[in-house]
Write an enzyme that holds these catalytic residues in place. Structure first.
Site, PDB file in Angstrom:
ATOM      1  N   GLU A 154      99.339  40.585  72.390  1.00  7.17           N
ATOM      2  CA  GLU A 154      97.905  42.184  72.285  1.00  7.17           C
ATOM      3  C   GLU A 154      97.468  42.207  72.982  1.00  7.17           C
ATOM      4  O   GLU A 154      96.948  42.100  73.765  1.00  7.17           O
ATOM      5  CB  GLU A 154      96.964  41.254  70.857  1.00  7.17           C
ATOM      6  CG  GLU A 154      96.390  42.948  70.338  1.00  7.17           C
ATOM      7  CD  GLU A 154      97.006  44.067  70.236  1.00  7.17           C
ATOM      8  OE1 GLU A 154      98.386  44.096  69.166  1.00  7.17           O
ATOM      9  OE2 GLU A 154      96.862  44.755  70.656  1.00  7.17           O
ATOM     10  N   LEU A 156      94.315  44.612  72.573  1.00  9.47           N
ATOM     11  CA  LEU A 156      93.559  45.374  72.012  1.00  9.47           C
ATOM     12  C   LEU A 156      91.694  45.000  73.099  1.00  9.47           C
ATOM     13  O   LEU A 156      92.522  43.437  73.271  1.00  9.47           O
ATOM     14  CB  LEU A 156      93.186  45.373  70.849  1.00  9.47           C
ATOM     15  CG  LEU A 156      92.394  43.917  70.317  1.00  9.47           C
ATOM     16  CD1 LEU A 156      92.212  43.751  70.110  1.00  9.47           C
ATOM     17  CD2 LEU A 156      93.901  43.816  68.703  1.00  9.47           C
ATOM     18  N   LYS A 157      91.470  46.161  73.351  1.00 10.05           N
ATOM     19  CA  LYS A 157      90.410  45.945  73.618  1.00 10.05           C
ATOM     20  C   LYS A 157      89.125  45.994  72.402  1.00 10.05           C
ATOM     21  O   LYS A 157      88.620  46.683  71.893  1.00 10.05           O
ATOM     22  CB  LYS A 157      89.537  46.588  74.334  1.00 10.05           C
ATOM     23  CG  LYS A 157      90.565  46.747  76.023  1.00 10.05           C
ATOM     24  CD  LYS A 157      89.559  47.890  77.053  1.00 10.05           C
ATOM     25  CE  LYS A 157      89.930  49.440  76.176  1.00 10.05           C
ATOM     26  NZ  LYS A 157      90.880  49.845  76.306  1.00 10.05           N
ATOM     27  N   GLU A 158      88.293  44.231  72.517  1.00  8.72           N
ATOM     28  CA  GLU A 158      86.953  44.561  71.729  1.00  8.72           C
ATOM     29  C   GLU A 158      86.464  46.073  72.139  1.00  8.72           C
ATOM     30  O   GLU A 158      85.720  45.818  72.540  1.00  8.72           O
ATOM     31  CB  GLU A 158      86.611  43.282  71.393  1.00  8.72           C
ATOM     32  CG  GLU A 158      87.478  41.802  70.843  1.00  8.72           C
ATOM     33  CD  GLU A 158      86.634  41.414  71.077  1.00  8.72           C
ATOM     34  OE1 GLU A 158      85.500  40.935  71.013  1.00  8.72           O
ATOM     35  OE2 GLU A 158      87.439  39.569  70.835  1.00  8.72           O
ATOM     36  N   LYS A 210     101.111  39.078  79.142  1.00  7.36           N
ATOM     37  CA  LYS A 210      99.753  38.578  79.181  1.00  7.36           C
ATOM     38  C   LYS A 210      98.673  38.237  79.600  1.00  7.36           C
ATOM     39  O   LYS A 210      97.829  38.668  80.078  1.00  7.36           O
ATOM     40  CB  LYS A 210     100.091  38.392  77.659  1.00  7.36           C
ATOM     41  CG  LYS A 210      98.419  38.609  77.062  1.00  7.36           C
ATOM     42  CD  LYS A 210      97.875  39.637  76.494  1.00  7.36           C
ATOM     43  CE  LYS A 210      96.359  39.926  75.945  1.00  7.36           C
ATOM     44  NZ  LYS A 210      95.680  39.946  75.815  1.00  7.36           N
ATOM     45  N   ASN A 214      95.833  40.236  82.120  1.00  8.87           N
ATOM     46  CA  ASN A 214      94.889  39.466  81.801  1.00  8.87           C
ATOM     47  C   ASN A 214      94.261  39.131  83.633  1.00  8.87           C
ATOM     48  O   ASN A 214      92.330  39.232  83.977  1.00  8.87           O
ATOM     49  CB  ASN A 214      94.269  38.425  80.530  1.00  8.87           C
ATOM     50  CG  ASN A 214      93.661  39.437  79.437  1.00  8.87           C
ATOM     51  OD1 ASN A 214      93.816  40.124  79.322  1.00  8.87           O
ATOM     52  ND2 ASN A 214      93.592  38.369  78.350  1.00  8.87           N
ATOM     53  N   GLY A 263      83.243  37.897  80.431  1.00  9.61           N
ATOM     54  CA  GLY A 263      83.152  36.944  79.328  1.00  9.61           C
ATOM     55  C   GLY A 263      84.188  37.101  78.189  1.00  9.61           C
ATOM     56  O   GLY A 263      85.657  37.679  79.015  1.00  9.61           O
ATOM     57  N   CYS A 266      89.202  35.950  75.773  1.00  8.47           N
ATOM     58  CA  CYS A 266      90.476  36.627  76.563  1.00  8.47           C
ATOM     59  C   CYS A 266      90.163  36.351  78.059  1.00  8.47           C
ATOM     60  O   CYS A 266      91.287  34.763  78.390  1.00  8.47           O
ATOM     61  CB  CYS A 266      90.542  37.539  76.417  1.00  8.47           C
ATOM     62  SG  CYS A 266      90.991  38.401  75.174  1.00  8.47           S
ATOM     63  N   LYS A 327      80.443  41.825  75.839  1.00 10.52           N
ATOM     64  CA  LYS A 327      80.549  43.661  76.259  1.00 10.52           C
ATOM     65  C   LYS A 327      80.712  44.252  74.808  1.00 10.52           C
ATOM     66  O   LYS A 327      79.724  43.978  73.603  1.00 10.52           O
ATOM     67  CB  LYS A 327      82.122  43.469  77.145  1.00 10.52           C
ATOM     68  CG  LYS A 327      82.080  43.878  75.817  1.00 10.52           C
ATOM     69  CD  LYS A 327      83.977  44.389  75.885  1.00 10.52           C
ATOM     70  CE  LYS A 327      84.928  44.887  75.087  1.00 10.52           C
ATOM     71  NZ  LYS A 327      86.610  45.203  76.155  1.00 10.52           N
TER      72      LYS A 327
HETATM   73  N1  LIG Z   1      89.652  39.045  70.477  1.00 13.76           N
HETATM   74  C1  LIG Z   1      90.557  39.481  71.917  1.00 13.76           C
HETATM   75  O1  LIG Z   1      89.645  40.905  72.057  1.00 13.76           O
HETATM   76  C2  LIG Z   1      92.237  39.354  71.391  1.00 13.76           C
HETATM   77  C3  LIG Z   1      92.767  40.501  71.951  1.00 13.76           C
HETATM   78  C4  LIG Z   1      93.675  40.507  73.249  1.00 13.76           C
HETATM   79  C5  LIG Z   1      94.914  38.759  72.679  1.00 13.76           C
HETATM   80  N2  LIG Z   1      93.472  38.608  71.785  1.00 13.76           N
HETATM   81  C6  LIG Z   1      94.307  36.922  71.791  1.00 13.76           C
HETATM   82  O2  LIG Z   1      94.482  36.546  70.342  1.00 13.76           O
HETATM   83  C7  LIG Z   1      94.322  35.525  69.276  1.00 13.76           C
HETATM   84  C8  LIG Z   1      93.838  35.790  68.463  1.00 13.76           C
HETATM   85  O3  LIG Z   1      92.669  35.917  68.848  1.00 13.76           O
HETATM   86  P1  LIG Z   1      91.202  36.232  68.011  1.00 13.76           P
HETATM   87  O4  LIG Z   1      89.849  37.267  68.744  1.00 13.76           O
HETATM   88  O5  LIG Z   1      91.522  37.415  66.999  1.00 13.76           O
HETATM   89  O6  LIG Z   1      91.197  35.002  67.411  1.00 13.76           O
HETATM   90  P2  LIG Z   1      89.649  34.545  66.236  1.00 13.76           P
HETATM   91  O7  LIG Z   1      89.021  33.360  66.510  1.00 13.76           O
HETATM   92  O8  LIG Z   1      88.359  35.642  66.174  1.00 13.76           O
HETATM   93  O9  LIG Z   1      90.728  34.568  65.098  1.00 13.76           O
HETATM   94  C9  LIG Z   1      91.662  33.323  64.646  1.00 13.76           C
HETATM   95  C10 LIG Z   1      91.858  33.548  63.150  1.00 13.76           C
HETATM   96  O10 LIG Z   1      92.854  32.497  62.650  1.00 13.76           O
HETATM   97  C11 LIG Z   1      92.770  31.915  61.701  1.00 13.76           C
HETATM   98  N3  LIG Z   1      93.328  30.142  61.823  1.00 13.76           N
HETATM   99  C12 LIG Z   1      93.233  29.624  62.193  1.00 13.76           C
HETATM  100  N4  LIG Z   1      94.429  28.542  61.493  1.00 13.76           N
HETATM  101  C13 LIG Z   1      94.584  28.928  61.004  1.00 13.76           C
HETATM  102  C14 LIG Z   1      96.175  28.581  60.031  1.00 13.76           C
HETATM  103  N5  LIG Z   1      96.316  27.507  60.103  1.00 13.76           N
HETATM  104  N6  LIG Z   1      96.406  29.868  58.867  1.00 13.76           N
HETATM  105  C15 LIG Z   1      95.209  30.773  58.737  1.00 13.76           C
HETATM  106  N7  LIG Z   1      94.535  31.008  59.194  1.00 13.76           N
HETATM  107  C16 LIG Z   1      94.049  30.741  60.435  1.00 13.76           C
HETATM  108  C17 LIG Z   1      91.268  31.405  62.020  1.00 13.76           C
HETATM  109  O11 LIG Z   1      89.933  31.105  60.697  1.00 13.76           O
HETATM  110  C18 LIG Z   1      90.223  32.446  62.641  1.00 13.76           C
HETATM  111  O12 LIG Z   1      89.704  33.514  61.457  1.00 13.76           O
HETATM  112  C19 LIG Z   1      93.726  34.490  71.076  1.00 13.76           C
HETATM  113  O13 LIG Z   1      95.191  33.848  70.769  1.00 13.76           O
HETATM  114  C20 LIG Z   1      93.949  35.282  71.587  1.00 13.76           C
HETATM  115  O14 LIG Z   1      93.252  35.294  72.657  1.00 13.76           O
HETATM  116  C21 LIG Z   1      92.663  38.550  71.213  1.00 13.76           C
END
Ligand SMILES: NC(=O)c1ccc[n+]([C@@H]2O[C@H](COP(=O)([O-])OP(=O)(O)OC[C@H]3O[C@@H](n4cnc5c(N)ncnc54)[C@H](O)[C@@H]3O)[C@@H](O)[C@H]2O)c1
Length: 443
Positions: A154, A156-158, A210, A214, A263, A266, A327
């Site tokens: 993924e 996407l940018k927060e 990915k 990054n 920060g 990611c 950010k």
């Molecule tokens: N945040 C970003 O901007 C972004 C962008 C691209 C990729 N990513 C990647 O995407 C992934 C998720 O990131 P995020 O920021 O959404 O994380 P997050 O911590 O916001 O969300 C993860 C969720 O998974 C849930 N979870 C954990 N174990 C579980 C299980 N066994 N069953 C069901 N749910 C479970 C947690 O409770 C949590 O709600 C990471 O690998 C991250 O590196 C994040």
């Protein structure tokens, strides 16, 4: 299509809402029962522009449902997304425990052919591990069910996640079989009506893409920050240097803003995870290691400037902090520079009056909850009252054109430390500020 998304955080919830918005039937699953129950009541636990209304609308029309029961949620799914966290482990590697425990549960409950998608950011080779875990569980059950594990990182940018998802500049899918690839292409086709931006490749290359993306972005930031530190020493102005180099198409203006470090959830963990993967394969990633160490150091640049100005003892000083989130546009404070800056200043005795449009709750309840020297304000100007200086940490839009007279009137001094170089230095000096920014030696 019928989709199940496991993990309803920043990525899972945004993906779920956007897929539902595009007409799919989506179930978002999470082990956090409170989160799921809240979502059913319309409570969206994170701040992301446009997300709340999209979630509520699609929940109401039943395109989007929420569940904490994984087994039930897998029954009809054609595609299962794994979107759980992959935090940094103690040795810098990506901690795969959540991904692999989801894989195990999938294997325990899978009933029919399904495409299983690694959407979490995971090191090269993870799809093989996920496959092996699922297959092991199927073997234990004595079931012969076909499945494919594909990689769909993924990007996407927060802060702009909905737009990034709805109008992606690319969709990368790594799949080793045409059947899975075709299903993924069909799923994403409505997001690419204008022209096809679907980039198909093998699984390992997709996983690597990915991290490479990054790492490249983080490299640009650490590069300009290193240049900014050199600028200060030699009497150059990094803002002018940035303009000078950004005009070269091969370099470009984006991601070369000097600042107080990157920060988020990611860049810090992904750069370190890629470095760890390289080391595991016997290669020393000198550039990645340098990117990380420049960034760590950069988070102290602003607090060092404050200490240089006021001295080591800050026990009678109060600082207004504008911005806590890593950010603008998000309430996410994972690895935010504000945490380092605030902890550093308070360790020297300072008091902090902080304001952030969205991240206050995160700071108060989690990231700075034990720091008793920090108080929180409801608006940016209240944070300035009787403060010895203003420190801008996160470049929220509402800090772009503040009322400078109010700032001067409320502060005890005319000192403005800008960790994101938001303003023109000469203009700031003209209107009476002692304006201290990154990459310019004004002291
Ligand atoms: N945040 C970003 O901007 C972004 C962008 C691209 C990729 N990513 C990647 O995407 C992934 C998720 O990131 P995020 O920021 O959404 O994380 P997050 O911590 O916001 O969300 C993860 C969720 O998974 C849930 N979870 C954990 N174990 C579980 C299980 N066994 N069953 C069901 N749910 C479970 C947690 O409770 C949590 O709600 C990471 O690998 C991250 O590196 C994040």
């Amino acid at each position: 299509m019928k989709l199940t998304i496991i993990g309803s955080g920043y990525v899972g919830l945004v993906s779920g809402a956007c897929f539902a918005q595009m007409g799919n039937k989506v179930t978002c699953v999470d082990i956090d029962i409170e989160k799921i129950e809240g979502l059913k009541k319309g409570i969206v636990p994170i701040y992301e522009p446009g997300l709340k209304s999209m979630v509520q609308k699609n929940y109401k029309n039943k395109s989007l449902t929420f569940s904490s029961n994984l087994q039930q949620s897998l029954q009809d799914a054609e595609i299962i997304f794994i979107a759980v966290g992959t935090p940094m482990g103690a040795d810098g590697s990506a901690d795969l425990q959540y991904v692999l425990s989801v894989a195990k549960e999938i294997g325990q409950h899978l009933q029919h052919y399904t495409v299983i998608v690694d959407k979490s950011t995971v090191p090269v080779g993870t799809a093989d591990k996920v496959s092996a875990v699922i297959q092991k569980e199927l073997d234990l059950r004595g079931k012969q069910i076909k499945f494919d594990v594909v990689s769909n990182p993924e990007f996407l940018k927060e802060g702009a996640a909905i737009d990034d998802f709805m109008y992606p500049d690319r969709v990368v899918v790594g799949a080793d079989h045409d059947k899975a690839l075709n299903i993924m292409h069909e799923l994403y086709a409505p997001f690419m009506k204008h022209h096809d931006r679907f980039i198909a490749m093998d699984v390992r290359s997709a996983e690597m893409t990915k991290y490479a993306a990054n790492a490249m972005l983080a490299t640009k930031i650490s590069f300009i920050n290193e240049i900014s530190n050199i600028c200060e020493l030699v009497g150059a102005d990094v803002n002018k240097v940035r303009n000078g180099i950004g005009s070269d198409d091969r370099i470009g203006y984006s991601f070369i803003y000097p600042g107080c470090g990157y920060g988020g959830s990611c860049f810090p963990k992904d750069v370190q995870a890629l470095a760890k993967t390289s080391q595991d394969y016997g290669y020393t990633p000198q550039l990645l290691n340098a990117v990380e160490s420049v960034n760590k150091q950069q988070k102290f640049v602003i607090s060092n400037k404050v200490i240089k100005h006021f001295g080591e003892d800050l026990s009678n000083k109060t600082f207004a902090i504008w911005g806590l989130a890593f950010k603008p546009g998000t309430d996410d404070m994972r690895e935010a520079s504000a945490i380092t800056i605030i902890n550093e200043l308070t360790q020297h005795g300072a008091k902090i009056q902080a304001y952030d449009p969205k991240a206050r709750h995160e700071a108060e309840t989690h990231y700075l909850k034990d720091n008793t020297n920090v108080s929180y304000c409801d608006d940016k100007y209240t944070a300035l009252e009787n403060a010895d200086a203003l420190i801008l940490v996160t470049e929220w839009l509402e800090f772009r054109s503040p009322d400078f007279n109010i700032i001067k009137n409320k502060l005890k001094t005319n000192l403005f430390f800008d960790g994101r170089n938001q303003f023109d230095r000469f203009r700031m000096q003209e209107i009476g500020f002692k304006y201290i920014q990154i990459g310019v030696n004004d002291e």
